[in-house]
Design an enzyme around this catalytic site. Sequence first.
Site, PDB file in Angstrom:
ATOM      1  N   TYR A 180     -15.795  17.779 -15.486  1.00  0.00           N
ATOM      2  CA  TYR A 180     -16.131  16.362 -15.615  1.00  0.00           C
ATOM      3  C   TYR A 180     -17.231  16.047 -14.593  1.00  0.00           C
ATOM      4  O   TYR A 180     -17.133  16.449 -13.423  1.00  0.00           O
ATOM      5  CB  TYR A 180     -14.887  15.514 -15.357  1.00  0.00           C
ATOM      6  CG  TYR A 180     -15.170  14.033 -15.386  1.00  0.00           C
ATOM      7  CD1 TYR A 180     -15.431  13.392 -16.590  1.00  0.00           C
ATOM      8  CD2 TYR A 180     -15.221  13.284 -14.215  1.00  0.00           C
ATOM      9  CE1 TYR A 180     -15.718  12.034 -16.622  1.00  0.00           C
ATOM     10  CE2 TYR A 180     -15.501  11.929 -14.239  1.00  0.00           C
ATOM     11  CZ  TYR A 180     -15.744  11.314 -15.463  1.00  0.00           C
ATOM     12  OH  TYR A 180     -16.037   9.973 -15.477  1.00  0.00           O
ATOM     13  N   ARG A 218       0.856  -1.197   0.000  1.00  0.00           N
ATOM     14  CA  ARG A 218       0.000   0.000   0.000  1.00  0.00           C
ATOM     15  C   ARG A 218       0.889   1.243   0.000  1.00  0.00           C
ATOM     16  O   ARG A 218       0.610   2.220  -0.694  1.00  0.00           O
ATOM     17  CB  ARG A 218      -0.956   0.015   1.206  1.00  0.00           C
ATOM     18  CG  ARG A 218      -1.696   1.347   1.328  1.00  0.00           C
ATOM     19  CD  ARG A 218      -2.966   1.335   2.173  1.00  0.00           C
ATOM     20  NE  ARG A 218      -2.915   0.452   3.306  1.00  0.00           N
ATOM     21  CZ  ARG A 218      -2.210   0.672   4.430  1.00  0.00           C
ATOM     22  NH1 ARG A 218      -1.508   1.791   4.581  1.00  0.00           N
ATOM     23  NH2 ARG A 218      -2.208  -0.214   5.405  1.00  0.00           N
ATOM     24  N   ASP A 247      -6.759  19.372 -14.073  1.00  0.00           N
ATOM     25  CA  ASP A 247      -7.112  18.052 -14.630  1.00  0.00           C
ATOM     26  C   ASP A 247      -6.664  18.072 -16.085  1.00  0.00           C
ATOM     27  O   ASP A 247      -7.272  18.743 -16.926  1.00  0.00           O
ATOM     28  CB  ASP A 247      -8.631  17.846 -14.501  1.00  0.00           C
ATOM     29  CG  ASP A 247      -9.092  16.495 -15.056  1.00  0.00           C
ATOM     30  OD1 ASP A 247      -8.368  15.915 -15.888  1.00  0.00           O
ATOM     31  OD2 ASP A 247     -10.186  16.053 -14.671  1.00  0.00           O
ATOM     32  N   LYS A 281      -7.794   7.190 -19.498  1.00  0.00           N
ATOM     33  CA  LYS A 281      -8.040   7.727 -20.833  1.00  0.00           C
ATOM     34  C   LYS A 281      -6.762   7.634 -21.688  1.00  0.00           C
ATOM     35  O   LYS A 281      -6.341   6.549 -22.004  1.00  0.00           O
ATOM     36  CB  LYS A 281      -8.581   9.155 -20.711  1.00  0.00           C
ATOM     37  CG  LYS A 281      -9.679   9.320 -19.626  1.00  0.00           C
ATOM     38  CD  LYS A 281     -10.953   8.568 -19.942  1.00  0.00           C
ATOM     39  CE  LYS A 281     -11.944   8.477 -18.794  1.00  0.00           C
ATOM     40  NZ  LYS A 281     -12.243   9.687 -18.066  1.00  0.00           N
TER      41      LYS A 281
HETATM   42  C1  LIG Z   1     -12.756  10.117 -16.767  1.00  0.00           C
HETATM   43  C2  LIG Z   1     -12.391  11.435 -16.212  1.00  0.00           C
HETATM   44  C3  LIG Z   1     -12.223  11.628 -14.836  1.00  0.00           C
HETATM   45  C4  LIG Z   1     -12.462  10.526 -13.816  1.00  0.00           C
HETATM   46  O1  LIG Z   1     -11.526   9.503 -13.954  1.00  0.00           O
HETATM   47  P1  LIG Z   1     -11.854   7.956 -13.607  1.00  0.00           P
HETATM   48  O2  LIG Z   1     -10.588   7.289 -13.999  1.00  0.00           O
HETATM   49  O3  LIG Z   1     -13.043   7.576 -14.439  1.00  0.00           O
HETATM   50  O4  LIG Z   1     -12.143   7.895 -12.155  1.00  0.00           O
HETATM   51  C5  LIG Z   1     -11.845  12.884 -14.393  1.00  0.00           C
HETATM   52  N1  LIG Z   1     -11.659  13.911 -15.254  1.00  0.00           N
HETATM   53  C6  LIG Z   1     -11.816  13.767 -16.588  1.00  0.00           C
HETATM   54  C7  LIG Z   1     -11.592  14.926 -17.483  1.00  0.00           C
HETATM   55  C8  LIG Z   1     -12.194  12.530 -17.113  1.00  0.00           C
HETATM   56  O5  LIG Z   1     -12.364  12.395 -18.434  1.00  0.00           O
END
Ligand SMILES: *Cc1c(COP(=O)(O)O)cnc(C)c1O
Length: 389
Positions: free
Chosen positions: A104, A52, A176, A201
């Site tokens: 998001y 962890r 982000d 992504k």
């Molecule tokens: C998918 C996404 C998230 C969340 O991520 P997860 O891996 O699904 O928890 C946050 N911000 C953006 C811009 C995203 O496309």
Amino acid sequence: MKNNQSIGKGTRAVHAGVEPDPSTGAIMTPIFQTSTYVQEAVGVHKGWEYSRSHNPTRAALESALATLENGTHGLAFASGLAAIDTVLKTLKPGDEVISGEDLYGGTARLFRANYAPMGIVFHFVDTQQPAMVEAAINENTRLVWLESPTNPVMQITDIAAIAALTKPRGILLAVDNTFASPMLQRPIEHGADIVMHSVTKYLGGHSDVVMGALISASAEINAPLQTIQNNCGAIAQPFDSFLVLRGLKTLHLRIERHCANGRKIAHWLCEHPGVGKVYWPGLEDHPGHAIAARQMDDFGGMIGFEIATKNEEQAKAIVASTELFTLAESLGGVESLIEHPAAMTHASVSAEVRAKLGISGGFIRLSVGVEDAKDLIADLDQAFKKAGV
Ligand SMILES: *Cc1c(COP(=O)(O)O)cnc(C)c1O
């Protein structure tokens, strides 16, 4: 490999974080599928105690992510939302957060459903206008949370302009960077303190992992985040870390193709008489184009567009009729995806906010993959015809 800005992005993508395994010479970092590590005597060990806290496969990935984003430290989490949650956990009741209003959906839900009731105060403002951010700052402001480009109308925020507001006041700036990836935008170079990724992504890139990451601009910023990662335990697993390390090695090649395909498809959509507004930051009439051209290396493979009739049934017929573009949420994988935000990814966004952002029933979002552009265009063309657009 040292974190050196003079080393090219592609070279970093291939080499960052990965050293041959000292015990065997294995070129790829092995999947250290272990929870614990032997101690020769109490407290005498090789630097690894419990997975962890630290795991060598995850550590290689975390180091690679830090290098790609030009940060000092990386941390890998069980999901993108677990990474965002970690940043929010550094706050206490009464602290205030300023964030973009086109967020998001899961981020907005976490803020409103989990942190607002605990006494964190959120201000959702149009971060495209730094003056709106400045107006919302007060002595309780601890964090500014940005997305650029946003989803799905690709709003662009000038990261350096926001950093000029947060830095002198000691407010943390977190970005982000999921939509851009470090191949197109490195927020720390523009003054951000923390970069967040949904690794799910583009970084993973193959639609086979859910993971998140935080990259910090300094050891001081990283320390509390790393403590929360260990205290709360929402860590990335060794096998998933291996998959992402593998994905990163082709990130530059994939992003190049995502961008090239995105450019061709955005221009094809612009020429199509059945298409209204096209949202892609590479288009000169996009409101954020000038800033995107300055702060990004290229414009990516995410495209939003509205069919000219704004007819919801026709838009739904298009997304149901493509053959190469798969109807699905998510984005950033090698395969092209298509979706209907009003009914899918943005269904939980209020109709009022959707209307303000321009997400009508006739709005469609594309995550353009790395296939051949001519085949993707032919697929859209046949789907448009089937839908009578
Ligand atoms: C998918 C996404 C998230 C969340 O991520 P997860 O891996 O699904 O928890 C946050 N911000 C953006 C811009 C995203 O496309």
